[in-house]
Design a protein around this motif. Structure first.
Motif, PDB file in Angstrom:
ATOM      1  N   SER A 225      24.362  -2.029  -0.637  1.00  0.00           N
ATOM      2  CA  SER A 225      23.789  -1.360  -1.799  1.00  0.00           C
ATOM      3  C   SER A 225      22.404  -0.832  -1.468  1.00  0.00           C
ATOM      4  O   SER A 225      21.537  -1.579  -1.004  1.00  0.00           O
ATOM      5  N   ALA A 226      22.210   0.467  -1.693  1.00  0.00           N
ATOM      6  CA  ALA A 226      20.900   1.098  -1.524  1.00  0.00           C
ATOM      7  C   ALA A 226      20.115   0.868  -2.812  1.00  0.00           C
ATOM      8  O   ALA A 226      20.300   1.577  -3.800  1.00  0.00           O
ATOM      9  N   VAL A 227      19.249  -0.130  -2.818  1.00  0.00           N
ATOM     10  CA  VAL A 227      18.584  -0.564  -4.044  1.00  0.00           C
ATOM     11  C   VAL A 227      17.425   0.357  -4.413  1.00  0.00           C
ATOM     12  O   VAL A 227      17.325   0.843  -5.541  1.00  0.00           O
ATOM     13  N   TYR A 228      16.546   0.621  -3.458  1.00  0.00           N
ATOM     14  CA  TYR A 228      15.354   1.435  -3.742  1.00  0.00           C
ATOM     15  C   TYR A 228      14.724   1.824  -2.416  1.00  0.00           C
ATOM     16  O   TYR A 228      14.729   1.028  -1.459  1.00  0.00           O
ATOM     17  N   THR A 229      14.199   3.038  -2.348  1.00  0.00           N
ATOM     18  CA  THR A 229      13.488   3.499  -1.163  1.00  0.00           C
ATOM     19  C   THR A 229      12.137   4.065  -1.577  1.00  0.00           C
ATOM     20  O   THR A 229      12.048   4.832  -2.540  1.00  0.00           O
ATOM     21  N   PHE A 230      11.103   3.666  -0.866  1.00  0.00           N
ATOM     22  CA  PHE A 230       9.777   4.254  -1.085  1.00  0.00           C
ATOM     23  C   PHE A 230       9.215   4.692   0.257  1.00  0.00           C
ATOM     24  O   PHE A 230       9.513   4.083   1.296  1.00  0.00           O
ATOM     25  N   TYR A 231       8.451   5.778   0.244  1.00  0.00           N
ATOM     26  CA  TYR A 231       8.026   6.390   1.504  1.00  0.00           C
ATOM     27  C   TYR A 231       6.691   7.096   1.332  1.00  0.00           C
ATOM     28  O   TYR A 231       6.196   7.279   0.210  1.00  0.00           O
TER      29      TYR A 231
ATOM     30  N   ALA B  62       0.834  -1.205   0.000  1.00  0.00           N
ATOM     31  CA  ALA B  62       0.000   0.000   0.000  1.00  0.00           C
ATOM     32  C   ALA B  62       0.868   1.255   0.000  1.00  0.00           C
ATOM     33  O   ALA B  62       0.582   2.234  -0.710  1.00  0.00           O
ATOM     34  N   LEU B  63       1.932   1.236   0.793  1.00  0.00           N
ATOM     35  CA  LEU B  63       2.857   2.373   0.824  1.00  0.00           C
ATOM     36  C   LEU B  63       3.554   2.525  -0.527  1.00  0.00           C
ATOM     37  O   LEU B  63       3.703   3.648  -1.046  1.00  0.00           O
ATOM     38  N   TYR B  64       3.983   1.421  -1.100  1.00  0.00           N
ATOM     39  CA  TYR B  64       4.650   1.414  -2.403  1.00  0.00           C
ATOM     40  C   TYR B  64       3.744   2.007  -3.481  1.00  0.00           C
ATOM     41  O   TYR B  64       4.181   2.839  -4.294  1.00  0.00           O
TER      42      TYR B  64
ATOM     43  N   ARG C  15       9.832  15.558   6.244  1.00  0.00           N
ATOM     44  CA  ARG C  15      10.793  14.726   6.972  1.00  0.00           C
ATOM     45  C   ARG C  15      12.034  14.377   6.141  1.00  0.00           C
ATOM     46  O   ARG C  15      13.022  13.880   6.683  1.00  0.00           O
ATOM     47  N   SER C  16      12.001  14.597   4.830  1.00  0.00           N
ATOM     48  CA  SER C  16      13.116  14.206   3.950  1.00  0.00           C
ATOM     49  C   SER C  16      13.473  12.735   4.170  1.00  0.00           C
ATOM     50  O   SER C  16      14.608  12.377   4.492  1.00  0.00           O
ATOM     51  N   LEU C  17      12.479  11.876   3.985  1.00  0.00           N
ATOM     52  CA  LEU C  17      12.655  10.462   4.321  1.00  0.00           C
ATOM     53  C   LEU C  17      13.664   9.764   3.418  1.00  0.00           C
ATOM     54  O   LEU C  17      14.302   8.797   3.847  1.00  0.00           O
ATOM     55  N   GLY C  18      13.821  10.218   2.179  1.00  0.00           N
ATOM     56  CA  GLY C  18      14.843   9.631   1.319  1.00  0.00           C
ATOM     57  C   GLY C  18      16.231   9.849   1.880  1.00  0.00           C
ATOM     58  O   GLY C  18      17.052   8.923   1.933  1.00  0.00           O
TER      59      GLY C  18
ATOM     60  N   LEU D 234      17.710  -7.011   2.913  1.00  0.00           N
ATOM     61  CA  LEU D 234      16.840  -6.741   4.053  1.00  0.00           C
ATOM     62  C   LEU D 234      16.065  -5.466   3.772  1.00  0.00           C
ATOM     63  O   LEU D 234      16.468  -4.653   2.938  1.00  0.00           O
ATOM     64  N   PHE D 235      14.952  -5.318   4.430  1.00  0.00           N
ATOM     65  CA  PHE D 235      14.149  -4.105   4.337  1.00  0.00           C
ATOM     66  C   PHE D 235      14.350  -3.309   5.624  1.00  0.00           C
ATOM     67  O   PHE D 235      14.079  -3.819   6.722  1.00  0.00           O
ATOM     68  N   LEU D 236      14.853  -2.085   5.495  1.00  0.00           N
ATOM     69  CA  LEU D 236      14.899  -1.170   6.639  1.00  0.00           C
ATOM     70  C   LEU D 236      13.567  -0.430   6.689  1.00  0.00           C
ATOM     71  O   LEU D 236      13.252   0.350   5.789  1.00  0.00           O
ATOM     72  N   GLU D 237      12.793  -0.685   7.727  1.00  0.00           N
ATOM     73  CA  GLU D 237      11.514  -0.005   7.886  1.00  0.00           C
ATOM     74  C   GLU D 237      11.668   1.176   8.830  1.00  0.00           C
ATOM     75  O   GLU D 237      12.264   1.048   9.906  1.00  0.00           O
ATOM     76  N   LEU D 238      11.127   2.322   8.432  1.00  0.00           N
ATOM     77  CA  LEU D 238      11.107   3.518   9.261  1.00  0.00           C
ATOM     78  C   LEU D 238       9.672   3.724   9.720  1.00  0.00           C
ATOM     79  O   LEU D 238       8.769   3.913   8.894  1.00  0.00           O
ATOM     80  N   ARG D 239       9.471   3.650  11.034  1.00  0.00           N
ATOM     81  CA  ARG D 239       8.118   3.686  11.583  1.00  0.00           C
ATOM     82  C   ARG D 239       7.961   4.801  12.611  1.00  0.00           C
ATOM     83  O   ARG D 239       8.880   5.065  13.401  1.00  0.00           O
ATOM     84  N   LEU D 240       6.778   5.413  12.586  1.00  0.00           N
ATOM     85  CA  LEU D 240       6.358   6.339  13.633  1.00  0.00           C
ATOM     86  C   LEU D 240       5.327   5.591  14.459  1.00  0.00           C
ATOM     87  O   LEU D 240       4.174   5.425  14.043  1.00  0.00           O
ATOM     88  N   GLY D 241       5.756   5.076  15.604  1.00  0.00           N
ATOM     89  CA  GLY D 241       4.902   4.164  16.356  1.00  0.00           C
ATOM     90  C   GLY D 241       4.707   2.900  15.539  1.00  0.00           C
ATOM     91  O   GLY D 241       5.669   2.257  15.126  1.00  0.00           O
ATOM     92  N   THR D 242       3.463   2.562  15.248  1.00  0.00           N
ATOM     93  CA  THR D 242       3.180   1.395  14.415  1.00  0.00           C
ATOM     94  C   THR D 242       2.999   1.752  12.945  1.00  0.00           C
ATOM     95  O   THR D 242       2.836   0.863  12.104  1.00  0.00           O
ATOM     96  N   HIS D 243       3.014   3.042  12.632  1.00  0.00           N
ATOM     97  CA  HIS D 243       2.734   3.505  11.269  1.00  0.00           C
ATOM     98  C   HIS D 243       3.989   3.425  10.410  1.00  0.00           C
ATOM     99  O   HIS D 243       5.029   4.011  10.741  1.00  0.00           O
ATOM    100  N   LEU D 244       3.910   2.709   9.286  1.00  0.00           N
ATOM    101  CA  LEU D 244       5.036   2.563   8.373  1.00  0.00           C
ATOM    102  C   LEU D 244       5.158   3.810   7.495  1.00  0.00           C
ATOM    103  O   LEU D 244       4.248   4.131   6.733  1.00  0.00           O
ATOM    104  N   LEU D 245       6.308   4.497   7.594  1.00  0.00           N
ATOM    105  CA  LEU D 245       6.535   5.710   6.805  1.00  0.00           C
ATOM    106  C   LEU D 245       7.437   5.473   5.603  1.00  0.00           C
ATOM    107  O   LEU D 245       7.313   6.170   4.598  1.00  0.00           O
ATOM    108  N   ALA D 246       8.375   4.528   5.711  1.00  0.00           N
ATOM    109  CA  ALA D 246       9.326   4.331   4.613  1.00  0.00           C
ATOM    110  C   ALA D 246       9.913   2.927   4.693  1.00  0.00           C
ATOM    111  O   ALA D 246      10.007   2.334   5.776  1.00  0.00           O
TER     112      ALA D 246
END
Length: 235
Positions: A167-173, A108-110, A180-183, A143-155
């Motif tokens: 290798s930084a393959v791809y980031t979506f947020y 859904a985030l993607y 927040r400049s999540l990239g 691996l997937f690095l998940e950035l979360r605010l509480g339980t909410h997935l931001l990136a």
């Protein structure tokens, strides 16, 4: 198969360039059916290749050499003022190292990200199979690095951990969280991951001199680029 064994190299047909509308592009691709691609990945990264799905590729356009492999020198990197402010703005986030793969929350985030950032680009209607095919590969150390605010997935930062670097393959947020400049935050977290793992390099894919979509990479200093004579620091 040993890493010293010959590996077939294919050249793709010409296709639309993702950076210059008036140009076409071609890639060199390591044989995706070659066994032990996981062992070839590290040496391929060192030579400037990049992963997309199950393919390791290198731009090889007959009339253009704009795409230049680049990587961050992890040991000597120091965040600048803007990057320090980014870390401070996102100090309330939790960073979680996760197994890669599809789930509804990530998808859904993607979808939201692609619809906002790449409308009409051919990727903005990605289903579950598109998600898996583009972001993961069965042989890849991802691996997937998940950035979360509480339980909410931001990136989600799709990150490959190889023996000689990350290798930084791809980031979506979340496109609603532009302040927040999540990239940038994701790259800073990948640098920290590399330091924790004792990795000397964070590979950022390709840099194009003067292209506005690539200019952000120059801000991660020291940045190295790869040319005909090997890697050198970008002035």
């Amino acid at each position: 198969m040993r890493r010293s064994d010959p590996v077939r190299l294919f050249q793709t047909l010409p296709h639309a360039c993702g950076y210059y509308a008036e140009r076409t592009a071609q890639n060199l691709v390591l044989d995706p059916a070659a066994p032990q691609l996981d062992q070839l990945y590290g040496p391929a990264l060192e030579r400037g290749f990049r992963r997309a799905g199950g393919h390791l590729y290198y731009p090889h356009c007959p009339q253009c050499r704009a795409c230049t492999p680049c990587r961050i020198d992890v040991e000597h990197f120091q965040p600048d003022r803007a990057q320090k402010r980014c870390l401070k703005r996102n100090a309330d986030l939790t960073i979680v190292e996760c197994m890669p793969g599809y789930n509804r929350e990530r998808h859904a985030l993607y979808e939201r990200y692609l619809r906002t950032r790449h409308p009409g680009g051919g990727m903005d209607d990605a289903d579950a199979s598109d998600f898996r095919r583009f972001l993961t590969a069965p042989w890849s150390p991802t691996l997937f690095l998940e950035l979360r605010l509480g339980t909410h997935l931001l990136a989600v930062a799709v990150t490959d951990v190889c023996v000689n670097g990350i290798s930084a393959v791809y980031t979506f947020y979340d496109p609603a969280e532009t302040a927040r400049s999540l990239g940038t935050c994701a790259i800073l977290q990948q640098i920290e991951l590399a330091r924790r793992r004792g990795m000397p390099w964070l590979y950022l894919g390709f840099w194009i001199d003067g292209h506005p979509k690539m200019d952000y990479k120059r801000r991660f200093k020291p940045l190295q680029v790869r040319g005909a004579d090997g890697w050198r620091e970008l002035a």
